[in-house]
Enzyme design. Sequence first.
Site, PDB file in Angstrom:
ATOM      1  N   GLY A  10      26.825  85.199  44.731  1.00 52.90           N
ATOM      2  CA  GLY A  10      26.884  84.710  43.572  1.00 52.90           C
ATOM      3  C   GLY A  10      25.804  84.477  43.230  1.00 52.90           C
ATOM      4  NE  ARG A  72      31.134  86.974  44.267  1.00 55.31           N
ATOM      5  CZ  ARG A  72      30.233  85.553  44.628  1.00 55.31           C
ATOM      6  NH1 ARG A  72      30.217  84.872  45.850  1.00 55.31           N
ATOM      7  NH2 ARG A  72      30.486  84.521  43.575  1.00 55.31           N
ATOM      8  CG  ASP A 103      31.042  79.948  50.694  1.00 57.83           C
ATOM      9  OD1 ASP A 103      30.710  80.979  49.851  1.00 57.83           O
ATOM     10  OD2 ASP A 103      32.542  79.520  50.259  1.00 57.83           O
ATOM     11  CB  THR A 125      26.977  77.685  45.727  1.00 61.66           C
ATOM     12  OG1 THR A 125      27.583  77.274  45.109  1.00 61.66           O
ATOM     13  CG2 THR A 125      26.202  76.076  47.125  1.00 61.66           C
ATOM     14  CG  ASP A 127      30.923  76.407  43.170  1.00 62.90           C
ATOM     15  OD1 ASP A 127      30.613  76.684  42.059  1.00 62.90           O
ATOM     16  OD2 ASP A 127      31.896  77.094  43.985  1.00 62.90           O
ATOM     17  CG  ASP A 129      30.767  75.104  48.302  1.00 62.93           C
ATOM     18  OD1 ASP A 129      29.828  75.907  47.916  1.00 62.93           O
ATOM     19  OD2 ASP A 129      31.785  75.529  48.161  1.00 62.93           O
ATOM     20  NE  ARG A 171      35.555  82.768  44.094  1.00 62.12           N
ATOM     21  CZ  ARG A 171      35.675  83.021  44.156  1.00 62.12           C
ATOM     22  NH1 ARG A 171      34.594  83.474  45.159  1.00 62.12           N
ATOM     23  NH2 ARG A 171      35.502  84.006  43.195  1.00 62.12           N
TER      24      ARG A 171
HETATM   25  O1  F6P Z   1      30.189  80.935  44.673  1.00 61.54           O
HETATM   26  C1  F6P Z   1      29.977  80.616  43.540  1.00 61.54           C
HETATM   27  C2  F6P Z   1      30.667  80.387  42.129  1.00 61.54           C
HETATM   28  O2  F6P Z   1      29.905  80.300  40.970  1.00 61.54           O
HETATM   29  C3  F6P Z   1      31.679  80.516  42.422  1.00 61.54           C
HETATM   30  O3  F6P Z   1      32.129  78.681  41.587  1.00 61.54           O
HETATM   31  C4  F6P Z   1      33.069  81.236  41.570  1.00 61.54           C
HETATM   32  O4  F6P Z   1      34.390  81.333  41.668  1.00 61.54           O
HETATM   33  C5  F6P Z   1      32.430  82.804  41.578  1.00 61.54           C
HETATM   34  O5  F6P Z   1      31.207  82.379  42.202  1.00 61.54           O
HETATM   35  C6  F6P Z   1      32.769  83.797  40.769  1.00 61.54           C
HETATM   36  O6  F6P Z   1      32.763  84.918  41.546  1.00 61.54           O
HETATM   37  P1  F6P Z   1      32.099  85.665  40.662  1.00 61.54           P
HETATM   38  O7  F6P Z   1      30.691  86.097  39.948  1.00 61.54           O
HETATM   39  O8  F6P Z   1      31.754  87.123  42.140  1.00 61.54           O
HETATM   40  O9  F6P Z   1      33.754  86.412  39.750  1.00 61.54           O
END
Ligand code: F6P
Length: 341
Positions: A10, A72, A103, A125, A127, A129, A171
């Site tokens: 992301g 992704r 990750d 990220t 997040d 994490d 997540r």
């Molecule tokens: O990995 C970071 C993140 O922002 C998460 O918090 C979220 O769940 C996800 O990406 C959303 O991903 P996408 O943009 O692929 O829907």
Amino acid sequence: MRIGLLTGGGDCPGLNAAIRAVVKQGLGEYGHSIIGFRNGWKGVVDGDVMPLERQHIRNVLPVGGTLLGTARFHPREEDGSMEAVLATLEAERIEALICIGGDGTLHAASRVADAGVKIVAIPKTIDNDVAGTDLSIGYHTAVNIAAEAIDRIHTTAESHNRVMVIEVMGRHAGWIAVNAGIAGGAEIVLAPEEPFDMDKIIKFLKHRHKAHANFSIVVVAEGAHAVPGSSMEYEVQLGKYGEIVAGAIGERVATEIQTRTGFDTRLTVLGHVQRGGSPTTTDRILGSRFGVAAVDAITRGESNVMTALRGEEVVLVPLPEVAGKVKAVPADLLRTARALA
Ligand code: F6P
């Protein structure tokens, strides 16, 4: 040296600061060539290259997203994409690769390093994490956006005597929920680290609204879930790729509160608003420091490492020790959020 560069997973604010720093330090300090790959690992598989020069990084520092694009997608041995990665790196005469990612991207980077490629990773990220680093690129901007959203929701919550449920990203870890919750003065914060008991939440809200308040703010991380066997049965909802479905837990929590308390309740799912826009100074500086450190490390011959912030210092940590591991919100931070209810 010919150094490859990619951003995977992301997007987030601060990626362009890191790309800019890699290009400036690589070209200016050492005379390296920086070969960007478009759309993360997908671009490496497809041989989709974008040699980066100074004109590509002009004015990008305050711009969100990534000028290289991202996807992704992670290379795997089973479908031949790992082989394609190695073939492209050889064809492009790439001597080392800088991978900026969370990750999934870092896990893939570690496997590519196992195949003999020199890799330096940079954690990003929203997040926050990624294990082994105090901060990842993008988090600081996201938590500010979430806290500002809570501030805005506060005034309308109070005006309408409502319970406002705000779902934020996260997540596997609740960094945004917990810290935006603390900063925004939320009454309740639900994070994946601490499964919640809906009975206690309902009791708390009823008591609060009877005793001294006419509104409440509930912040929910998208990966939050209920204590197994408790009154609100809830399993994390997964989409067709095994990803957590945005909005599902927020919807469920809001419905439960509305039904069991009778309080007028509304849900806001912040979603990708948290990932967009201009990076904060913290993310611009972090991206810049990681970019410079990654080029320095590669030039010294380091490999299979990740740049990390530890206190005030940028250090290198072994990639296999951190790739694929989740950095959870510590207990004392969760306790602080609870104490401020
Ligand atoms: O990995 C970071 C993140 O922002 C998460 O918090 C979220 O769940 C996800 O990406 C959303 O991903 P996408 O943009 O692929 O829907």
